[in-house]
Design an enzyme around this catalytic site. Structure first.
Site, PDB file in Angstrom:
ATOM      1  N   TYR A 146     -55.721  16.015  36.471  1.00 34.77           N
ATOM      2  CA  TYR A 146     -56.283  17.177  35.792  1.00 34.77           C
ATOM      3  C   TYR A 146     -57.497  17.736  36.512  1.00 34.77           C
ATOM      4  O   TYR A 146     -57.777  18.926  36.457  1.00 34.77           O
ATOM      5  CB  TYR A 146     -56.687  16.815  34.359  1.00 34.77           C
ATOM      6  CG  TYR A 146     -55.520  16.702  33.414  1.00 34.77           C
ATOM      7  CD1 TYR A 146     -54.501  15.804  33.661  1.00 34.77           C
ATOM      8  CD2 TYR A 146     -55.447  17.498  32.283  1.00 34.77           C
ATOM      9  CE1 TYR A 146     -53.427  15.700  32.796  1.00 34.77           C
ATOM     10  CE2 TYR A 146     -54.386  17.387  31.411  1.00 34.77           C
ATOM     11  CZ  TYR A 146     -53.373  16.495  31.672  1.00 34.77           C
ATOM     12  OH  TYR A 146     -52.323  16.404  30.815  1.00 34.77           O
ATOM     13  N   LYS A 196     -48.768   2.372  36.932  1.00 34.10           N
ATOM     14  CA  LYS A 196     -47.572   2.585  37.753  1.00 34.10           C
ATOM     15  C   LYS A 196     -47.893   2.084  39.155  1.00 34.10           C
ATOM     16  O   LYS A 196     -47.799   2.808  40.148  1.00 34.10           O
ATOM     17  CB  LYS A 196     -47.211   4.092  37.746  1.00 34.10           C
ATOM     18  CG  LYS A 196     -45.899   4.456  38.411  1.00 34.10           C
ATOM     19  CD  LYS A 196     -44.673   4.064  37.614  1.00 34.10           C
ATOM     20  CE  LYS A 196     -43.396   4.384  38.371  1.00 34.10           C
ATOM     21  NZ  LYS A 196     -42.183   3.897  37.664  1.00 34.10           N
ATOM     22  N   ASP A 228     -43.403   3.827  32.467  1.00 38.30           N
ATOM     23  CA  ASP A 228     -42.033   4.177  32.064  1.00 38.30           C
ATOM     24  C   ASP A 228     -41.475   3.163  31.076  1.00 38.30           C
ATOM     25  O   ASP A 228     -40.828   3.521  30.094  1.00 38.30           O
ATOM     26  CB  ASP A 228     -41.126   4.355  33.291  1.00 38.30           C
ATOM     27  CG  ASP A 228     -41.356   3.312  34.370  1.00 38.30           C
ATOM     28  OD1 ASP A 228     -42.400   2.642  34.347  1.00 38.30           O
ATOM     29  OD2 ASP A 228     -40.487   3.158  35.242  1.00 38.30           O
ATOM     30  N   ASP A 252     -51.653  11.896  28.160  1.00 34.67           N
ATOM     31  CA  ASP A 252     -51.167  13.152  27.592  1.00 34.67           C
ATOM     32  C   ASP A 252     -49.723  12.958  27.124  1.00 34.67           C
ATOM     33  O   ASP A 252     -49.357  13.307  26.004  1.00 34.67           O
ATOM     34  CB  ASP A 252     -51.247  14.258  28.659  1.00 34.67           C
ATOM     35  CG  ASP A 252     -50.722  15.595  28.152  1.00 34.67           C
ATOM     36  OD1 ASP A 252     -50.952  15.912  26.979  1.00 34.67           O
ATOM     37  OD2 ASP A 252     -50.071  16.310  28.934  1.00 34.67           O
ATOM     38  N   ASP A 256     -48.192  12.345  23.067  1.00 32.59           N
ATOM     39  CA  ASP A 256     -47.220  13.244  22.417  1.00 32.59           C
ATOM     40  C   ASP A 256     -46.001  12.439  21.963  1.00 32.59           C
ATOM     41  O   ASP A 256     -45.423  12.694  20.901  1.00 32.59           O
ATOM     42  CB  ASP A 256     -46.767  14.366  23.367  1.00 32.59           C
ATOM     43  CG  ASP A 256     -47.536  15.678  23.153  1.00 32.59           C
ATOM     44  OD1 ASP A 256     -48.702  15.606  22.710  1.00 32.59           O
ATOM     45  OD2 ASP A 256     -46.982  16.756  23.416  1.00 32.59           O
TER      46      ASP A 256
HETATM   47  P1  ATP Z   1     -50.052  21.431  24.637  1.00 32.45           P
HETATM   48  O1  ATP Z   1     -49.540  21.515  26.017  1.00 32.45           O
HETATM   49  O2  ATP Z   1     -51.229  22.303  24.370  1.00 32.45           O
HETATM   50  O3  ATP Z   1     -50.258  20.007  24.204  1.00 32.45           O
HETATM   51  P2  ATP Z   1     -47.406  21.485  23.566  1.00 32.45           P
HETATM   52  O4  ATP Z   1     -46.509  22.226  24.473  1.00 32.45           O
HETATM   53  O5  ATP Z   1     -47.411  19.996  23.674  1.00 32.45           O
HETATM   54  O6  ATP Z   1     -48.896  22.026  23.705  1.00 32.45           O
HETATM   55  P3  ATP Z   1     -47.705  21.917  20.779  1.00 32.45           P
HETATM   56  O7  ATP Z   1     -48.264  23.244  20.521  1.00 32.45           O
HETATM   57  O8  ATP Z   1     -48.586  20.734  20.743  1.00 32.45           O
HETATM   58  O9  ATP Z   1     -46.943  21.948  22.157  1.00 32.45           O
HETATM   59  O10 ATP Z   1     -46.606  21.644  19.699  1.00 32.45           O
HETATM   60  C1  ATP Z   1     -45.231  21.424  19.903  1.00 32.45           C
HETATM   61  C2  ATP Z   1     -44.557  21.687  18.573  1.00 32.45           C
HETATM   62  O11 ATP Z   1     -44.924  20.693  17.612  1.00 32.45           O
HETATM   63  C3  ATP Z   1     -45.012  22.995  17.962  1.00 32.45           C
HETATM   64  O12 ATP Z   1     -44.269  24.044  18.456  1.00 32.45           O
HETATM   65  C4  ATP Z   1     -44.825  22.769  16.473  1.00 32.45           C
HETATM   66  O13 ATP Z   1     -43.525  23.072  16.086  1.00 32.45           O
HETATM   67  C5  ATP Z   1     -45.108  21.271  16.331  1.00 32.45           C
HETATM   68  N1  ATP Z   1     -46.478  21.041  15.854  1.00 32.45           N
HETATM   69  C6  ATP Z   1     -47.595  20.842  16.598  1.00 32.45           C
HETATM   70  N2  ATP Z   1     -48.665  20.691  15.824  1.00 32.45           N
HETATM   71  C7  ATP Z   1     -48.245  20.778  14.545  1.00 32.45           C
HETATM   72  C8  ATP Z   1     -48.895  20.714  13.255  1.00 32.45           C
HETATM   73  N3  ATP Z   1     -50.214  20.495  13.120  1.00 32.45           N
HETATM   74  N4  ATP Z   1     -48.124  20.865  12.154  1.00 32.45           N
HETATM   75  C9  ATP Z   1     -46.810  21.072  12.250  1.00 32.45           C
HETATM   76  N5  ATP Z   1     -46.144  21.143  13.420  1.00 32.45           N
HETATM   77  C10 ATP Z   1     -46.841  21.008  14.556  1.00 32.45           C
HETATM   78 MG    MG Z   2     -48.785  18.520  24.369  1.00 25.81          MG
END
Ligand code: ATP
Ligand code: MG
Length: 360
Positions: A146, A196, A228, A252, A256
């Site tokens: 980053y 890794k 992984d 990151d 997720d």
């Molecule tokens: P970033 O790269 O900024 O982390 P991202 O691509 O990982 O973004 P997000 O915006 O985090 O994507 O969210 C992915 C999906 O998860 C969203 O489109 C939404 O549908 C769902 N989501 C995220 N946060 C919430 C929340 N607080 N409540 C409900 N659904 C959510």
């Molecule tokens: Mg994300």
């Protein structure tokens, strides 16, 4: 009577909606404890760029500098919308990374928590969840890919290329290692070090320093596991993990995935700590697909408030109360749309109603 200044960076997409619910909780906590929170909203992210020409305006920096803690909503735009902003003014590059760098918030705590009673939220089978999911991901937040040098160019032969560097020095690794071992000592004394090293030299140094720091924590059992493989075990046996420590990019991605095994990214709050300043934010992005509909789950933002109360203000009991209040809303059978799909048996409530129930 304490008086804390808190900078509120609403952010983009669902940011303002979930911030409103977090503010309700902060106001209640202040009232119950007879203290004052000075809540100062400041523009940040893509909305700030459109409003004032910069995603992290000077005035916002000043508000943050003067605050005891910062509560930040998610930022970012949909892929199409982001084409309207120059590369260096993009909310991540122009605001988020500069915020992390400004306050050197190297230690990112991302709890992945789901009690057994809420196993139905998870896409994993109940027998895989067992007693529930309770993991603390510790992500290094100001190093690695980053923040490394970046270069885009074209060779004399006309081939376009890009170069990004993944850089860590031993001091950066040591300070996050200490945070991780200290956290493991407070929990189950088990630490999974994610790496890794079979491919990346950065992981070789990372593991060396982890082992060095580990000598000061003989009670902590350390398991080194490839990133992984860790991704697989998060799905097949999350119960084997308690505290996990990893570099920026791995953190990151795996966090997720952490949201994924809980059933929603909306269940992912976080704390980002530096030596002198901390900020708190949902782990997820701005979710443009559901913005402005009053359906986002504010748990991630209210949970970030709970982490602030504990980690910045030492209000441990009020922090527990906030967590408990949110779990009670779920236990009563209610949740926002992300966790109340038809047939799930969960009653759907909107963002505002969730916040109101927590306050109640
Ligand atoms: P970033 O790269 O900024 O982390 P991202 O691509 O990982 O973004 P997000 O915006 O985090 O994507 O969210 C992915 C999906 O998860 C969203 O489109 C939404 O549908 C769902 N989501 C995220 N946060 C919430 C929340 N607080 N409540 C409900 N659904 C959510
Ligand atoms: Mg994300």
């Amino acid at each position: 009577m304490s008086n804390y200044k808190i900078a509120l960076l609403d952010g983009d997409g669902i940011g303002p909606e979930i911030m409103t619910e977090a503010v309700k909780v902060l106001e209640l906590v202040a009232e119950r404890n007879n203290i004052t929170f000075d809540l100062i909203h400041a523009p940040f992210g893509a909305s700030a760029y459109f409003e004032c020409g910069h995603p992290f305006p000077e005035d916002t920096k000043k508000v943050c500098d003067e605050a005891h803690a910062i509560l930040k909503g998610p930022i970012g735009l949909s892929h199409e919308e982001s084409q309207k902003i120059p590369v260096d003014m993009q909310p991540e590059r122009g605001a988020l990374l500069p915020l992390r760098r400004r306050y050197n918030t190297y230690a990112n705590f991302r709890p992945v928590f789901l009690p057994q009673g809420l196993a139905h939220f998870s896409p994993l089978k109940p027998e895989i969840i067992g007693d529930g999911i309770d993991i603390m991901i510790i992500r290094e937040l100001v190093g690695g890919l980053y923040f490394g040098d970046k270069e885009t160019g074209t060779t004399p032969e006309g081939v376009r290329y890009v170069r990004e560097t993944l850089e860590y020095d031993e001091n950066q690794i040591r300070r996050i290692a200490i945070v991780a071992f200290d956290t493991a000592m407070k929990r189950k004394k088990v630490l999974h070090n994610i790496h890794k090293s079979n491919v990346l030299k950065s992981s070789v140094l990372w593991n060396e320093i982890m082992a060095e720091v580990g000598k000061d924590y003989p009670e902590v059992r350390v398991e080194n596991i490839l990133v992984d493989a860790a991704a697989t075990y998060l799905c097949l046996n999350p119960g084997r993990f308690d505290v996990m420590v990893m570099e920026n990019m791995f953190g990151d991605i795996l966090s997720d995935q952490g949201g994924g095994i809980l059933g929603s990214l909306g269940l992912m709050p976080s704390a980002c700590l530096g030596d002198d300043k901390a900020y708190y934010e949902p782990s997820h992005g701005s979710a443009p697909d559901i913005a402005g509909k009053n359906i986002a789950n504010p748990y991630s933002m209210i949970g970030s408030v709970a982490m602030m109360l504990e980690m910045s203000f030492g209000m441990d009991q009020e922090s527990k109360n906030v967590w408990h209040a949110m779990q009670s809303v779920f236990a009563d059978g209610y949740s926002t749309a992300d966790l109340s799909k038809p047939g799930s048996g969960v009653n759907m409530i909107d963002t505002q109603a969730f916040g109101d129930r927590v306050v109640e």
